[in-house]
Design an enzyme around this catalytic site. Structure first.
Site, PDB file in Angstrom:
ATOM      1  NE  ARG A 160      38.677   7.504 -90.553  1.00  0.00           N
ATOM      2  CZ  ARG A 160      38.880   6.360 -91.167  1.00  0.00           C
ATOM      3  NH1 ARG A 160      39.851   5.561 -90.766  1.00  0.00           N
ATOM      4  NH2 ARG A 160      38.117   6.018 -92.186  1.00  0.00           N
ATOM      5  CG  HIS A 161      34.267   9.446 -88.852  1.00  0.00           C
ATOM      6  ND1 HIS A 161      34.018   8.108 -89.089  1.00  0.00           N
ATOM      7  CD2 HIS A 161      34.768   9.940 -90.010  1.00  0.00           C
ATOM      8  CE1 HIS A 161      34.348   7.804 -90.323  1.00  0.00           C
ATOM      9  NE2 HIS A 161      34.813   8.903 -90.907  1.00  0.00           N
ATOM     10  CD  GLU A 192      37.066  11.774 -95.960  1.00  0.00           C
ATOM     11  OE1 GLU A 192      37.952  12.654 -96.000  1.00  0.00           O
ATOM     12  OE2 GLU A 192      37.276  10.646 -95.491  1.00  0.00           O
ATOM     13  CG  HIS A 227      35.646  12.962 -92.464  1.00  0.00           C
ATOM     14  ND1 HIS A 227      34.533  12.181 -92.293  1.00  0.00           N
ATOM     15  CD2 HIS A 227      35.220  14.250 -92.348  1.00  0.00           C
ATOM     16  CE1 HIS A 227      33.479  12.953 -92.082  1.00  0.00           C
ATOM     17  NE2 HIS A 227      33.873  14.216 -92.108  1.00  0.00           N
TER      18      HIS A 227
END
Length: 192
Positions: A8-9, A83, A147
């Site tokens: 995930r970012h 996302e 995301h």
């Protein structure tokens, strides 16, 4: 056997402010960049990826750039890793979900934000993207940056089960084993 390292970012301004972002161009915070560097170091100690595949959203691309720089590999942008659309909830605090009369936390994957996407729809889109990444990867390791909602949807795509509990933390990692286009399992990494 190849590994898909799903990340995930790092923390974005929207995460910090606890709101669904209005635009794909929301950047990482300083904390998010540090989280991405830590994830890159963790990956570098364990895997030898040949590329980083990223969502087109800025926060994911920035995370991917930090990873790719540390790992010395190219970045490929995959549109279908974007996302989840939160529709009319964009710009609203996360807590606004609880005010939606049709939201059922026991079946959150079926819920659709007004004008947005269900997690099932995200799973179809992002799952197809992961299948393409795995097909091209062969036996190589690849890092995939996306995301929170996409990570949940990909967990279901790989395991067939909706993971209960919270969304993966910022720069959280899930490692997916694959061979010959088939997923062999997934492990959520709790510490890195």
């Amino acid at each position: 056997m190849g590994q898909l390292v799903l990340i995930r970012h790092g923390q974005s301004e929207g995460n910090r402010d606890r709101v669904f972002t209005r635009t794909p161009e929301v950047p990482l915070t300083d904390a998010g960049r540090e989280q991405a560097r830590n994830a890159a170091d963790w990956v570098a100690r364990r895997y030898q990826p040949v590329r980083v595949v990223s969502s087109p959203f800025l926060r994911a691309r920035q995370t991917a750039a930090i990873l790719a720089d540390r790992l010395r590999v190219p970045i490929v942008v995959e549109e279908d890793l974007r996302e989840r659309s939160y529709g009319e909830l964009a710009g609203q605090p996360y807590a606004a979900v609880r005010e939606c009369v049709d939201y059922d936390p026991a079946a959150y994957w079926r819920w659709c934000p007004p004008g947005g996407e269900t997690l099932l729809e995200v799973a179809v889109r992002a799952g197809a993207a992961l299948d393409r990444v795995a097909a091209v990867a062969g036996e190589d390791d690849v890092v995939v940056v996306s995301h929170g909602a996409v990570m949940r949807a990909l967990w279901w795509h790989v395991t067939g089960a909706w993971r209960q509990g919270r969304v993966a933390r910022n720069a959280g990692i899930v490692v997916v084993e694959h061979r010959s286009g088939r997923y062999r399992g997934a492990i959520a990494v709790e510490e890195c």
